[in-house]
Design an enzyme around this catalytic site. Structure first.
Site, PDB file in Angstrom:
ATOM      1  N   SER A   1      -4.825  10.249  21.968  1.00 44.03           N
ATOM      2  CA  SER A   1      -5.924  10.893  22.684  1.00 44.03           C
ATOM      3  C   SER A   1      -7.255  10.775  21.960  1.00 44.03           C
ATOM      4  CB  SER A   1      -5.601  12.373  22.934  1.00 44.03           C
ATOM      5  OG  SER A   1      -5.425  13.070  21.720  1.00 44.03           O
TER       6      SER A   1
ATOM      7  N   GLU B   1       7.492  11.784  15.349  1.00 41.99           N
ATOM      8  CA  GLU B   1       6.768  10.619  15.855  1.00 41.99           C
ATOM      9  C   GLU B   1       7.091   9.392  15.001  1.00 41.99           C
ATOM     10  OE1 GLU B   1       2.594  11.441  16.209  1.00 41.99           O
ATOM     11  OE2 GLU B   1       2.898  13.248  17.417  1.00 41.99           O
TER      12      GLU B   1
ATOM     13  N   ASP C   1       0.779  14.558  24.050  1.00 44.02           N
ATOM     14  CA  ASP C   1       0.263  13.425  23.284  1.00 44.02           C
ATOM     15  C   ASP C   1       0.740  13.495  21.841  1.00 44.02           C
ATOM     16  OD1 ASP C   1      -1.485  11.064  23.066  1.00 44.02           O
ATOM     17  OD2 ASP C   1      -2.684  12.339  21.737  1.00 44.02           O
TER      18      ASP C   1
ATOM     19  N   HIS D   1       0.384   9.705  20.931  1.00 43.88           N
ATOM     20  CA  HIS D   1      -0.584  10.249  19.969  1.00 43.88           C
ATOM     21  C   HIS D   1      -1.844   9.369  19.915  1.00 43.88           C
ATOM     22  CE1 HIS D   1      -0.845  12.897  16.127  1.00 43.88           C
ATOM     23  NE2 HIS D   1      -2.036  12.752  16.689  1.00 43.88           N
TER      24      HIS D   1
ATOM     25  N   ARG E   1      -0.939  19.760  17.784  1.00 49.78           N
ATOM     26  CA  ARG E   1       0.087  19.251  16.890  1.00 49.78           C
ATOM     27  C   ARG E   1       1.438  19.391  17.586  1.00 49.78           C
ATOM     28  NH1 ARG E   1      -2.318  16.128  13.733  1.00 49.78           N
ATOM     29  NH2 ARG E   1      -0.854  16.334  12.013  1.00 49.78           N
TER      30      ARG E   1
END
Length: 320
Positions: A274, A253, A248, A272, A224
């Site tokens: 992965s 975001e 990632d 984000h 996170r």
């Protein structure tokens, strides 16, 4: 018998729930309409797991759904004190993202070891620069987070010859406790963050932590975003405290185009992604439908979140 109502937060694109036709009513909500529709819902499917709408709407008046399912591994975006204290069962998408995320991490480790980011940069420069790269076999990794994602990362890295120490909240058998993290990280070549976001883990990767690492170490966060103090990581890279890092996930975001992180030397940024392999939304929809069928039959639900811990406890964790 009244047909159960499934309220779905988010619809871009909508989940495929055709198998439930005739067995449940489906209604859609967004952040603006969620609070007004919650009292009517028997089940809430958090399809838009990037939204904070549940956490904001849940404390309001009226009846609340008996079951909330989020189409994500993390539950920090929806948990609030009122939901945690309620009898509502919360479940997550455990089982969908583990292998894709582990593959992504393995790819990052290989890319760093083989210096692929600089190879691509030299190609753009039309520059022929021969150099030696690093072998993976015998290097050491610390994976922080002993849930299914962390365990799958450990399995794939083992296959590459990496010696892996897995660190969890509670020590047991082959899993180290949090008190061992500093010692293990100080000699690690790769530090992988796959931990859930809780009060205990927020900001755990900070200047103090990065100062413990070897100058040749690399840091990867697929857990996170708020686990990492981004400013401290950027400074550690600028000062060459560590050799490189990959993020990632981020505190905010999407990452703003003007965010200074984009230009930090040695930092690889991905949006984000992965865990998102082709067909992942269909898998999430199928998982929810299967869980709904169990719920409708009165059977226990898998992937039940401990709302006070903030994650699904592993079966080998002692009850506390």
């Amino acid at each position: 018998m009244t047909t159960p109502l499934i309220l779905v937060l988010g619809s871009d694109p909508p989940p495929r729930l055709g198998r439930l036709t005739g067995r449940a009513s489906v209604r859609y909500a967004d952040a603006r309409t969620l609070a007004g529709q919650l009292p009517d819902a028997d089940v809430l499917l958090v399809w838009d797991f990037t939204s904070d709408a549940v956490r904001e709407a849940w404390p309001g008046p009226g009846r609340r759904p008996g079951w909330v399912h989020t189409a994500s591994a993390g539950v920090d975006r929806l948990l609030c004190p009122e939901l945690a204290a309620s009898p509502t069962v919360v479940t997550n998408a455990r089982g969908v993202f583990e292998l894709p995320i582990a593959e992504y991490v393995a790819g990052l480790v290989l890319a760093f070891a083989k210096d692929l980011p600089r190879t691509l940069e030299y190609q753009r420069q039309h520059r022929w620069h021969h150099r030696e790269t690093r072998g993976l076999s015998g290097t050491r990794a610390v994976v922080v987070g002993a849930g299914p994602i962390g365990r799958e990362i450990m399995r794939l890295l083992h296959g590459l010859g990496v010696q892996v120490a897995l660190v969890g909240r509670t020590p047991r058998r082959t899993i180290h406790g949090a008190e061992d993290l500093d010692r293990l990280a100080a000699s690690a070549d790769w530090v992988i963050s796959a931990a859930p976001l809780t009060d205990a883990t927020r900001g755990m990767f900070d200047a103090r932590f990065f100062g413990l690492l070897q100058p040749s170490a690399h840091f990867v966060n697929v857990g996170r975003g708020p686990l990492t103090v981004e400013e401290d990581l950027a400074e550690a890279l600028r000062r060459h405290w560590i050799a490189g890092a990959a993020l990632d996930v981020f505190q905010e975001e999407p990452l703003s185009p003007t965010d200074p992180l984009w230009d930090v030397p040695g930092l690889l940024i991905s949006p984000h992604m992965s865990g998102d392999t082709a067909g992942w939304r269909d898998q999430l929809g199928e998982q929810f439908v299967s869980m709904y069928e169990r719920w409708a039959a009165g059977e226990p639900l898998p992937n039940t979140v401990d709302k006070h811990r903030g994650y699904v406890p592993s079966p080998d964790i002692p009850h506390q």
